[in-house]
Design an enzyme around this catalytic site. Structure first.
Site, PDB file in Angstrom:
ATOM      1  N   GLU A  32      21.961  37.429  14.355  1.00  0.00           N
ATOM      2  CA  GLU A  32      21.759  37.300  12.921  1.00  0.00           C
ATOM      3  C   GLU A  32      20.603  38.199  12.528  1.00  0.00           C
ATOM      4  O   GLU A  32      20.103  38.965  13.366  1.00  0.00           O
ATOM      5  CB  GLU A  32      21.457  35.845  12.539  1.00  0.00           C
ATOM      6  CG  GLU A  32      20.207  35.278  13.191  1.00  0.00           C
ATOM      7  CD  GLU A  32      19.896  33.853  12.754  1.00  0.00           C
ATOM      8  OE1 GLU A  32      20.736  33.241  12.073  1.00  0.00           O
ATOM      9  OE2 GLU A  32      18.798  33.371  13.102  1.00  0.00           O
ATOM     10  N   ARG A  67      22.067  19.000   8.106  1.00  0.00           N
ATOM     11  CA  ARG A  67      21.529  19.924   9.109  1.00  0.00           C
ATOM     12  C   ARG A  67      20.120  19.507   9.529  1.00  0.00           C
ATOM     13  O   ARG A  67      19.742  19.651  10.695  1.00  0.00           O
ATOM     14  CB  ARG A  67      21.543  21.358   8.574  1.00  0.00           C
ATOM     15  CG  ARG A  67      21.229  22.405   9.638  1.00  0.00           C
ATOM     16  CD  ARG A  67      21.467  23.811   9.150  1.00  0.00           C
ATOM     17  NE  ARG A  67      20.563  24.169   8.054  1.00  0.00           N
ATOM     18  CZ  ARG A  67      20.556  25.372   7.467  1.00  0.00           C
ATOM     19  NH1 ARG A  67      21.428  26.301   7.851  1.00  0.00           N
ATOM     20  NH2 ARG A  67      19.721  25.636   6.488  1.00  0.00           N
ATOM     21  N   LYS A 123      16.491  24.321  13.290  1.00  0.00           N
ATOM     22  CA  LYS A 123      15.689  24.992  12.257  1.00  0.00           C
ATOM     23  C   LYS A 123      14.274  24.418  12.341  1.00  0.00           C
ATOM     24  O   LYS A 123      13.876  23.544  11.562  1.00  0.00           O
ATOM     25  CB  LYS A 123      16.320  24.783  10.882  1.00  0.00           C
ATOM     26  CG  LYS A 123      15.928  25.844   9.866  1.00  0.00           C
ATOM     27  CD  LYS A 123      16.844  25.783   8.656  1.00  0.00           C
ATOM     28  CE  LYS A 123      16.390  26.717   7.555  1.00  0.00           C
ATOM     29  NZ  LYS A 123      16.442  28.129   7.909  1.00  0.00           N
TER      30      LYS A 123
END
Length: 290
Positions: free
Chosen positions: A182, A50, A149
């Site tokens: 989220e 990721r 991220k």
């Protein structure tokens, strides 16, 4: 504590970066939060995968290979004698000018910190958490894709401030269409009609590593899983609700926006998945000391 910075270990008080690093000046960089359990780094490959996806999305050339970063994470845990803990892995754009241009940054910096983390009080895992929905909207995919991220977490921080101001530990973010994306640092799941549901990535949910593990554990246990767009109404009328995250693990939710979820107690599916998750962490991961 010893901190890894660009191939060397420094005592905590000497672990420094330049004030001209664009990670500090502009939040230009990426990170991963990783857990170690029982002397093993959990889901390390998945986290580094990721990291590389985030790097590609922002055209950041990582200064280390996939294998080199994995070895550095494990070595940082070993040097700090971390058997059960939390690892923060960061890659900044590096030192540059006061202007925005990332092309002025020649050498990205890799930083690894291995220590402890406790996001929520233990009592919340026993009796469940109360959360709210906040006015702050999840970043648009066309503005700053939530899948990246990045070191710029201001969207999440603003929502966390609103949660704190309401006396809650966590909060739900909606996307621009009014669907649940989220929480500020966790993915959200509900259980209803004998099905486990979680918002799709297209709604603004991060591709959470723990989220993926829980989905796999549910499928293995014969629990149907789907990823539909969810509204607050869906959550209010769920039989169970819980949050997942690397730091949080699995946290039951028993009240949302003042509405009691189910019978107001952590439900049996939540507890079943918690047990399966903890069992998995006991024997899975990249060994630190072996």
């Amino acid at each position: 504590m010893k901190v890894f910075i660009d191939g060397k270990f420094y005592p905590e008080r000497d672990a420094k970066i330049s004030v001209f690093d664009h990670g500090l000046l502009y939040g230009d960089g990426i990170f991963e939060g990783i857990r170690a359990y029982h002397g093993r780094v959990f889901q390390l490959k998945e986290h580094i995968d990721r990291l590389f996806w985030s790097a590609k999305a922002i055209l950041l050339d990582l200064p280390m290979s996939h294998e080199e970063i994995m070895r550095a994470v494990v070595e940082t845990c070993r040097i700090n004698k971390v058997r059960d803990g939390y690892i923060r892995l960061l890659v900044t754009r590096g030192v540059g000018t006061l202007g925005l241009n990332p092309n002025r940054c020649r050498n990205p910096s890799t930083i690894i910190i291995a220590g402890k983390i406790q996001l929520y009080p233990q009592e919340l895992y026993r009796r469940g958490m109360e959360i709210i929905t906040v006015p702050t909207v999840r970043n648009l995919h066309s503005a700053l894709n939530p899948a990246i991220k990045s070191l710029n977490y201001l969207n999440n921080i603003l929502a966390k401030i609103e949660a704190n101001n309401s006396g809650c530990e966590e909060a739900i973010l909606l996307n621009a269409q009014g669907f649940i994306a989220e929480c500020t640092g966790d993915n959200l799941f509900i259980f209803r009609d004998n099905k486990l549901m979680t918002p799709p990535l297209s709604a603004g949910a991060l591709r959470g590593i723990t989220r993926q593990v829980v989905i796999a554990l549910a499928v293995e246990a014969g629990i149907p899983v789907s990823e539909p767009d969810l509204t607050r109404y869906d959550v209010f009328n769920a039989d169970e609700c819980f949050l997942t995250g690397t730091g949080a693990e699995i946290v039951p939710v028993v009240k949302v926006d003042g509405r009691v979820i189910g019978d107001g107690k952590p439900g049996p599916i939540t507890r079943k998945l918690e047990a399966a998750y903890h069992a998995l962490t006991k024997g899975s991961g990249e060994p630190i000391y072996e």
